[in-house]
Motif scaffolding. Structure first.
Motif: not given
Length: 661
Positions: A139-142, A174-180
């Motif tokens: 869901q997050r990836a999409q 790069a943003l999947m886990n937040g990517g601070a």
């Protein structure tokens, strides 16, 4: 921040807060044998949360090395690296992977997407290693892909996407886990100007949302779009200009880094799915690997159930060689010869035998060991100088090209026909051998044909490990002998084979004035082989017992090749947060999946073979013991022989793996 560098930005500590990244006196030295090359020379640098920093420099300036150090893909030789207040320069590999997974997102110039995975699956990768449940991460990836304008490309593979779209998939990953912290290494380098502008716009949007962006570039125009530009030259920071004031959204980005932390417990189900995807991507190689395990398990099951099935296998191979053949060799009958074989047979003997009644063809042969060279590859094999009738006598057709002709034999033509094993050894790149030239004992020969696959002889020798030349050419250029080692005679009527054997015997005695030769009747050999059924049953039973070992070695070889071919993939997975255990688990799981599937199919095939023999009236005894033993051995084979390649993959250095071709 390098305080001695010109153009350094002025920072209000109260406004900027504590640095997110602190580098102090960082050096990096690479060893090339005994030669040490220092790439970074005492770099000191502060980067605050929410900054948009461009690190600019020419090729070889050390900017990519600096990015690898900041992203924990590499280790500094000396100096201090603190991230969010924590010293990270000396962390072990797994803790570095954990921090990469939680804090960093990488955007690469060449995208570094997994070719066999869809856009959604590529974006999922970091969350897999974070232990996020399947539904949540999909869901997050999409959602991220849709936000980046790829809502209609969720199930497309990289080969179905444009360069700009692939780079957006890389940004989504790069943003999947937040990517601070977003580390972008030449993100526009492989794109056209329009796609490059879109990527830069996305980076600005991410920075405005609070992400810290580090842009690596050699292009001053691209670097100028950052709020702060650090120029590096020959491993030194030469300028550092711009502002470090963070945008209002910086705190939100750091909060996302904490929110998306998840369990690090390895998900074996996901490892199995990734294994199946990787095996499906190399389907032919997987099938060939499966074949070895299937044959091994099926052999164990069938051989333990069928007492004399192995004997029938060997007898069928002997029959396939031809029961209508007479083999003539030099040396008196019933006399054991010492040293070299007696030189008594000549090609003219074959010509004389060819004129006898009931003789289809008489083929002289002179085998000998030679070294064959093609380009830079050498291969030691068996050469057979023979006549143009060899394929007919041995029922061995040519697969491609042609066999040499009577004209080639009479004119001493330097032509050669290769066996399949020799082709595989010399033409590893798949080049068509026909028309090429090879050196045989440093004598040039033109390849005019390739024999069809013959397989193993009844005695286990590789019959395809051979080359054929005209006997005249071989005698003159290779062996220096006018004699032959054997003559193979094919008879027309097998029922008259004994009569023909006697006629040949009388002819050669008349020609040689003595019986200095031996004639072997293949029909008699077949009868003798039947009498050895008990010995052959034991022999083939032993072969079946060790066949799983051979299959296991095949699995290990294939997995080692897979590790070599997928080195960059391993680097990508490590960059997105995979620990060594994750890599070890994935590759060992691939070996286990191959062996488990092969074991199941092998059990079915073995039972099917035994059942088929039972339908033919053969005594067969079914029991659970052989089935359980065979499958357990297959599973243990995958675990044992998959471990070494998996360990090799897990021990790869991320920065080295990413640099692989």
């Amino acid at each position: 921040m390098n305080e001695a560098s010109p153009g350094a930005p002025r920072v209000d500590p109260a406004a900027a807060g504590a640095p997110l990244i602190e580098l102090r006196d960082i050096t990096k030295t690479y060893m090339r044998g005994d030669v040490a090359t220092e790439v970074l020379h005492g770099i000191s640098l502060d980067i605050h949360p929410g900054e948009f920093v461009a690190i600019m420099g020419a090729s070889g300036s050390g900017k990519s090395t600096l990015m690898n150090l900041i992203g924990l893909l590499d280790r500094p030789t000396s100096g201090s690296y603190r991230f969010d207040g924590e010293e990270v320069s000396s962390l072990d590999a797994d803790r570095r992977a954990l921090l990469r997974r939680e804090a960093f997102g990488f955007i690469f110039q060449q995208y570094n997407l997994l070719a066999s995975a869809t856009a959604t699956e590529n974006v999922e990768v970091p969350a897999i290693y974070a232990g996020v449940p399947h539904g949540a991460r999909v869901q997050r990836a999409q959602e991220i892909l849709t936000t980046l304008g790829l809502g209609e490309r969720l199930n497309h593979r990289p080969s179905q996407l444009s360069g700009g779209q692939q780079q957006r998939v890389s940004i989504a990953r790069a943003l999947m886990n937040g990517g601070a912290v977003i580390l972008a290494d030449e993100p526009t380098g492989a794109l056209d100007s329009k796609s490059g502008e879109e990527v830069m716009r996305l980076l600005h949007d991410l920075n405005a949302a609070g992400h810290t962006v580090l842009l690596i570039t050699h292009d001053p125009a691209v670097a100028a779009q950052a709020r702060r530009v650090i120029e590096i030259k020959d491993g030194h920071i030469v300028t550092d200009r711009g502002t470090t004031a963070p945008p209002p959204g910086a705190a939100a980005a750091l909060q996302r880094r904490t929110e998306h932390r998840a369990s690090a417990i390895p998900d074996t189900i996901e490892a199995g799915k990734m294994a199946l995807r990787a095996l499906r991507a190399n389907l032919m190689r997987t099938l060939l690997t499966l074949l070895g395990i299937i044959i091994g398990v099926a052999s164990v099951v069938a051989m333990l159930a069928i007492g004399d099935g192995a004997k029938q296998q060997v007898l069928s191979r002997i029959t396939a060689m031809g029961t209508n053949l007479l083999l003539i060799r030099p040396g008196a009958p019933n006399v054991r010869m010492a040293g070299a074989l007696t030189a008594t047979l000549v090609p003219a003997d074959a010509d004389a035998i060819d004129d006898l009644p009931n003789v289809a063809v008489a083929v002289p042969e002179y085998p000998g060991q030679v070294t064959v060279r093609y380009q830079s590859r050498d291969y030691v094999t068996q050469a057979d100088g023979t006549s143009q009738f060899f394929p007919q006598a041995r029922d061995w057709p040519v697969a491609s090209g042609t066999f040499f002709s009577d004209t080639d034999v009479k004119s001493y033509t330097p032509v050669i026909v290769l066996g399949q094993t020799v082709v595989r050894a010399l033409y590893v790149d798949g080049t068509d051998p026909i028309g090429t030239f090879v050196l045989v004992n440093n004598v040039p020969f033109q390849v005019i044909g390739v024999m069809s696959a013959k397989g193993a002889s009844p005695y286990g020798a590789d019959q395809d490990d051979i080359v054929f030349t005209p006997i005249t050419t071989g005698a003159l250029r290779l062996f220096g002998q006018r004699y032959v080692r054997s003559i193979t005679v094919q008879v027309e009527d097998v029922s008259r084979i004994d009569e023909t054997q006697e006629a040949i015997r009388q002819l050669l005695i008349a020609r040689h004035k003595s019986e200095d030769f031996q004639i072997r009747n293949m029909a008699s050999i077949l009868e003798a082989a039947t009498e050895t059924q008990n010995t052959l049953t034991i022999l083939l039973g032993s072969i079946a017992a060790i066949s799983l070992l051979v299959g296991g070695i095949g699995v290990m070889n294939v997995m080692l090749v897979s590790v070599t071919e997928r080195t960059r993939e391993i680097g990508i997975r490590m960059a997105t947060g995979a620990r060594r255990f994750n890599i070890l688990l994935q590759f060992n799981t691939e070996a286990l999946v191959v062996c488990a599937i092969g074991g199941l199919i092998g059990v079915v095939a073995g039972l099917g073979a035994a059942w088929a023999f039972a339908q033919l009236g053969r005594p067969v005894m079914f029991s659970a013991g052989p089935v359980i033993l065979a499958f357990a051995c297959a599973f243990a084979t995958g675990l044992l022989f998959g471990y070494l390649p998996a360990r090799k993959a897990a021990n790869l250095d991320p920065v080295v793996a990413l640099a692989a071709d």
